[in-house]
Design an enzyme around this catalytic site. Structure first.
Site, PDB file in Angstrom:
ATOM      1  N   CYS A 115      20.497  46.721  42.015  1.00  0.00           N
ATOM      2  CA  CYS A 115      19.339  46.663  42.920  1.00  0.00           C
ATOM      3  C   CYS A 115      18.973  48.027  43.485  1.00  0.00           C
ATOM      4  O   CYS A 115      17.895  48.190  44.052  1.00  0.00           O
ATOM      5  CB  CYS A 115      19.616  45.711  44.068  1.00  0.00           C
ATOM      6  SG  CYS A 115      20.018  44.077  43.497  1.00  0.00           S
ATOM      7  N   HIS A 256      15.304  46.482  50.393  1.00  0.00           N
ATOM      8  CA  HIS A 256      15.533  45.629  49.223  1.00  0.00           C
ATOM      9  C   HIS A 256      15.355  44.167  49.646  1.00  0.00           C
ATOM     10  O   HIS A 256      15.849  43.736  50.693  1.00  0.00           O
ATOM     11  CB  HIS A 256      16.945  45.870  48.693  1.00  0.00           C
ATOM     12  CG  HIS A 256      17.317  44.950  47.575  1.00  0.00           C
ATOM     13  ND1 HIS A 256      16.468  44.700  46.523  1.00  0.00           N
ATOM     14  CD2 HIS A 256      18.430  44.207  47.361  1.00  0.00           C
ATOM     15  CE1 HIS A 256      17.044  43.848  45.703  1.00  0.00           C
ATOM     16  NE2 HIS A 256      18.228  43.521  46.185  1.00  0.00           N
ATOM     17  N   ASN A 286      14.804  37.673  44.985  1.00  0.00           N
ATOM     18  CA  ASN A 286      15.420  38.979  44.744  1.00  0.00           C
ATOM     19  C   ASN A 286      15.191  39.363  43.274  1.00  0.00           C
ATOM     20  O   ASN A 286      15.701  38.696  42.377  1.00  0.00           O
ATOM     21  CB  ASN A 286      16.921  38.874  45.059  1.00  0.00           C
ATOM     22  CG  ASN A 286      17.674  40.156  44.782  1.00  0.00           C
ATOM     23  OD1 ASN A 286      17.146  41.108  44.225  1.00  0.00           O
ATOM     24  ND2 ASN A 286      18.939  40.173  45.173  1.00  0.00           N
TER      25      ASN A 286
HETATM   26  N1  ACO Z   1      22.037  24.964  48.855  1.00  0.00           N
HETATM   27  C1  ACO Z   1      22.809  24.255  49.709  1.00  0.00           C
HETATM   28  N2  ACO Z   1      24.030  24.671  50.095  1.00  0.00           N
HETATM   29  C2  ACO Z   1      24.487  25.817  49.599  1.00  0.00           C
HETATM   30  C3  ACO Z   1      23.736  26.599  48.692  1.00  0.00           C
HETATM   31  C4  ACO Z   1      22.450  26.129  48.325  1.00  0.00           C
HETATM   32  N3  ACO Z   1      21.645  26.790  47.488  1.00  0.00           N
HETATM   33  N4  ACO Z   1      24.440  27.703  48.380  1.00  0.00           N
HETATM   34  C5  ACO Z   1      25.609  27.637  49.047  1.00  0.00           C
HETATM   35  N5  ACO Z   1      25.633  26.500  49.775  1.00  0.00           N
HETATM   36  C6  ACO Z   1      26.689  26.002  50.640  1.00  0.00           C
HETATM   37  C7  ACO Z   1      28.039  26.535  50.268  1.00  0.00           C
HETATM   38  O1  ACO Z   1      28.606  25.750  49.247  1.00  0.00           O
HETATM   39  C8  ACO Z   1      28.788  26.417  51.574  1.00  0.00           C
HETATM   40  O2  ACO Z   1      29.183  25.091  51.741  1.00  0.00           O
HETATM   41  P1  ACO Z   1      30.632  24.743  52.351  1.00  0.00           P
HETATM   42  O3  ACO Z   1      30.619  25.352  53.725  1.00  0.00           O
HETATM   43  O4  ACO Z   1      30.669  23.268  52.308  1.00  0.00           O
HETATM   44  O5  ACO Z   1      31.599  25.430  51.423  1.00  0.00           O
HETATM   45  C9  ACO Z   1      27.715  26.707  52.612  1.00  0.00           C
HETATM   46  O6  ACO Z   1      26.447  26.506  51.951  1.00  0.00           O
HETATM   47  C10 ACO Z   1      27.761  28.103  53.162  1.00  0.00           C
HETATM   48  O7  ACO Z   1      27.906  29.033  52.096  1.00  0.00           O
HETATM   49  P2  ACO Z   1      27.905  30.563  52.338  1.00  0.00           P
HETATM   50  O8  ACO Z   1      28.037  31.273  51.024  1.00  0.00           O
HETATM   51  O9  ACO Z   1      28.867  30.923  53.430  1.00  0.00           O
HETATM   52  O10 ACO Z   1      26.416  30.725  52.900  1.00  0.00           O
HETATM   53  P3  ACO Z   1      25.758  31.974  53.517  1.00  0.00           P
HETATM   54  O11 ACO Z   1      25.158  31.638  54.800  1.00  0.00           O
HETATM   55  O12 ACO Z   1      26.638  33.195  53.411  1.00  0.00           O
HETATM   56  O13 ACO Z   1      24.529  32.209  52.495  1.00  0.00           O
HETATM   57  C11 ACO Z   1      23.919  33.581  50.661  1.00  0.00           C
HETATM   58  C12 ACO Z   1      24.769  32.439  51.130  1.00  0.00           C
HETATM   59  C13 ACO Z   1      22.464  33.212  50.869  1.00  0.00           C
HETATM   60  C14 ACO Z   1      24.192  33.795  49.179  1.00  0.00           C
HETATM   61  C15 ACO Z   1      24.258  34.830  51.475  1.00  0.00           C
HETATM   62  O14 ACO Z   1      25.645  35.035  51.506  1.00  0.00           O
HETATM   63  C16 ACO Z   1      23.614  36.077  50.923  1.00  0.00           C
HETATM   64  O15 ACO Z   1      22.407  36.205  50.917  1.00  0.00           O
HETATM   65  N6  ACO Z   1      24.421  37.054  50.511  1.00  0.00           N
HETATM   66  C17 ACO Z   1      23.902  38.279  49.965  1.00  0.00           C
HETATM   67  C18 ACO Z   1      23.468  38.002  48.598  1.00  0.00           C
HETATM   68  C19 ACO Z   1      22.694  39.097  48.014  1.00  0.00           C
HETATM   69  O16 ACO Z   1      21.911  39.717  48.654  1.00  0.00           O
HETATM   70  N7  ACO Z   1      22.914  39.270  46.736  1.00  0.00           N
HETATM   71  C20 ACO Z   1      22.112  40.095  45.978  1.00  0.00           C
HETATM   72  C21 ACO Z   1      22.728  41.376  45.737  1.00  0.00           C
HETATM   73  S1  ACO Z   1      21.597  42.254  44.874  1.00  0.00           S
HETATM   74  C22 ACO Z   1      21.949  42.361  43.215  1.00  0.00           C
HETATM   75  O17 ACO Z   1      22.596  43.323  42.862  1.00  0.00           O
HETATM   76  C23 ACO Z   1      21.446  41.355  42.230  1.00  0.00           C
END
Ligand code: ACO
Length: 329
Positions: A115, A256, A286
């Site tokens: 990214c 980003h 993204n």
């Molecule tokens: N729908 C419903 N529930 C979900 C989903 C979904 N799509 N995805 C995860 N959950 C659940 C999980 O299973 C978890 O459930 P549990 O508590 O029963 O285990 C709960 O939601 C919380 O999961 P977390 O991963 O802790 O959720 P978080 O609030 O951290 O959000 C997210 C997840 C959106 C992925 C966040 O961590 C994030 O945005 N991280 C950064 C990601 C990013 O920017 N990545 C791109 C990098 S760029 C690149 O190089 C491509």
């Protein structure tokens, strides 16, 4: 040695016409529009049809950028394509773009910094222009992330989209347009929190890698989230310090476009009002390297970004990598 100034002379972007909404995704994985909106800010993303390759989007964005720059493809000295989803491992997607455009005088290479790729590529282009080696450089950031997305994994498939952005950078001796400062960083210690495990030379494609879905992105979301906020904030502070400026001097920041909560945290750390931070992730999700390139082109197209304004761009991504720059547009 006097360094030449660099102007972004033209920009363009291309996104597939096919829109996939959060509700569409909730029909195939256990998720909901409400979860995706509140946790990420994303409402929909563009997904390329099967026949569209990375270079198709890259070429469309590049043609628009060339057109707006008032240059022909033959004027271009160098093409850099930044991507993690090239048409194929070799040749570089930049070669395919060069051929389609007819940019027969251009050198070509791809740059991979996930990214962070667009800002990394801008910094490389800027070096060539500042030293006088090249006069016109085409930077394209293009991704078809849908091809490396595990559509059965709800924790990643809701995040990504396809698209491309392009910018033509030229040397100039007039006006005040120029890059003011850059900061690039990386730490391979965190390579395993965001990667695609198979398909390279260490783990070539096999029945086993396909069965294990190892040709798709794997991510530790919460770890990436923490690093993203920290590193984007750090990178922006570095470019401000290097320029002797404050965040209040910046007219608009393009972060980003990964997650609205990451952008909001960054905005608060930098003490910026909402209207100074550009957000378009609700429409595209993204798009990795393409994310800032698309946003920059949209800002120019809409007239929100005008000559003379100070733009901050900052990013983070797989690697991990991170980067920022300040541009007097
Ligand atoms: N729908 C419903 N529930 C979900 C989903 C979904 N799509 N995805 C995860 N959950 C659940 C999980 O299973 C978890 O459930 P549990 O508590 O029963 O285990 C709960 O939601 C919380 O999961 P977390 O991963 O802790 O959720 P978080 O609030 O951290 O959000 C997210 C997840 C959106 C992925 C966040 O961590 C994030 O945005 N991280 C950064 C990601 C990013 O920017 N990545 C791109 C990098 S760029 C690149 O190089 C491509």
């Amino acid at each position: 040695m006097t360094l030449r100034k660099t102007v972004i002379r033209g920009t363009g972007f291309a996104v597939p016409s096919n829109i996939v909404t959060n509700d569409d995704l909730s029909k195939t994985v256990d998720t909901s529009d409400e979860w995706i909106r509140t946790r990420t800010g994303i409402e929909e993303r563009r997904i390329a049809p099967p026949e569209t390759g990375n270079s198709d989007l890259a070429i469309e964005a590049a043609r628009k950028a060339l057109d707006r720059a008032g240059l022909s493809a033959e004027d271009i000295d160098l093409i850099i394509v930044s991507t993690i989803t090239p048409d194929m491992v070799s040749p570089a997607t930049a070669c395919l773009v060069q051929n389609a455009l007819g940019a027969k005088h251009a050198a070509t290479f791809d740059l991979e910094a996930a990214c962070s790729g667009f800002i990394y590529a801008l910094s490389v282009a800027r070096q060539y222009i500042a030293t006088g080696e090249y006069n016109h450089v085409l930077v394209v950031a293009s991704e078809v992330l849908s091809r490396i997305t595990d559509w059965s994994d709800r924790s990643t498939c809701v995040l990504f989209g396809d698209g491309a952005g392009a910018a033509v950078l030229s040397g100039t001796d007039e006006g005040e347009s120029d890059f003011v400062s850059f900061f690039l960083g990386g730490n391979g210690k965190y390579a395993d929190i965001l990667n695609m495990p198979a398909g390279g030379s260490r783990k070539p494609a096999s029945h086993e890698t396909v069965d294990a879905r190892e040709h798709t992105m794997k991510m530790n979301g919460p770890e990436v989230f923490k690093a993203a906020v920290m590193k984007m904030n750090h990178s922006m502070r570095q470019v401000l310090t290097r320029a002797g400026l404050q965040s209040s001097d910046v007219d608009i920041v393009i972060p980003h476009q990964a997650n609205l909560r990451i952008i909001e945290s960054l905005r608060k750390y930098l003490d910026l009002p909402e209207d100074k931070v550009y957000v378009n992730l609700q429409k595209y999700g993204n798009t990795s390297a393409a994310s800032i390139a698309i946003a920059l082109a949209e800002l120019v197209e809409s007239g929100r970004l005008v000559r003379g304004q100070l733009v901050g761009m900052c990013t983070f991504g797989g690697g991990l990598t991170w980067a920022a720059c300040l541009l007097r547009y």
